[in-house]
Write a protein that holds these residues in place. Structure first.
Motif, short mmCIF file in Angstrom:
data_model
loop_
_atom_site.label_atom_id
_atom_site.label_comp_id
_atom_site.label_asym_id
_atom_site.label_seq_id
_atom_site.Cartn_x
_atom_site.Cartn_y
_atom_site.Cartn_z
N TRP A 1 -32.73 -25.94 -21.76
CA TRP A 1 -32.18 -25.06 -22.79
C TRP A 1 -33.13 -24.99 -23.99
O TRP A 1 -33.41 -23.91 -24.51
N GLY A 2 -33.62 -26.14 -24.43
CA GLY A 2 -34.55 -26.17 -25.58
C GLY A 2 -35.84 -25.44 -25.29
O GLY A 2 -36.36 -24.69 -26.14
N THR B 1 -31.54 -28.56 -15.36
CA THR B 1 -32.48 -28.86 -16.44
C THR B 1 -31.80 -29.34 -17.72
O THR B 1 -32.45 -29.96 -18.56
N ARG B 2 -30.55 -29.03 -17.89
CA ARG B 2 -29.72 -29.47 -19.01
C ARG B 2 -30.34 -29.11 -20.36
O ARG B 2 -30.82 -28.02 -20.55
N TRP B 3 -30.33 -30.03 -21.30
CA TRP B 3 -30.78 -29.74 -22.66
C TRP B 3 -32.28 -29.49 -22.76
O TRP B 3 -32.72 -28.70 -23.59
N ALA B 4 -33.06 -30.14 -21.92
CA ALA B 4 -34.51 -29.91 -21.95
C ALA B 4 -34.82 -28.47 -21.56
O ALA B 4 -35.65 -27.80 -22.18
#
Length: 124
Positions: A98-99, A93-96
């Motif tokens: 994490w946010g 999922t990466r940054w999405a």
């Protein structure tokens, strides 16, 4: 005509499974009966909750703070349950991802601060 000899392994499996399950269920009951664990007395038959005898009517109402603490426990327990899959899938999922989780944790932190300010966590 059907050849029933093909069902013999299944029948043997079922007999063994039923035998083992009967042993697992009835053996502890027999051991308890033989060792005297099944002999009731006044102490074994008395009602208790949390390790001490009941001192009130069992139909009495609980304080609403008990329910608030229970609900808060469930909410934060579910938060922990959401954190494990999120941590495992973070490489996908990466940054999405994490946010999104930071927004979720922020909402929970605001809810905890609100409950704390209202005194839902104070116990007398």
């Amino acid at each position: 005509m059907t050849d029933l000899s093909q069902y013999l392994p299944i029948l043997i499996f079922l007999v063994i499974a039923l035998g083992l399950s009967a042993v697992i269920v009835f053996l502890p009951m027999g051991v308890a009966h033989l060792t005297g664990a099944a002999k009731p007395n006044a102490d074994k038959l008395s009602e208790y909750e949390c390790g001490f005898p009941a001192f009130e009517d069992p139909r009495s109402q609980f304080d609403v703070r008990f329910y608030l603490v229970a609900i808060l426990f469930i909410v934060f327990d579910l938060e922990a349950a959401f954190l494990f899959p999120w941590a495992i899938s973070l490489d996908v999922t990466r940054w999405a991802g994490w946010g999104t989780m930071m927004v979720f944790l922020g909402e929970l932190a605001i809810g905890l601060a609100y409950a704390w300010k209202k005194g839902a966590l104070d116990w007398e």
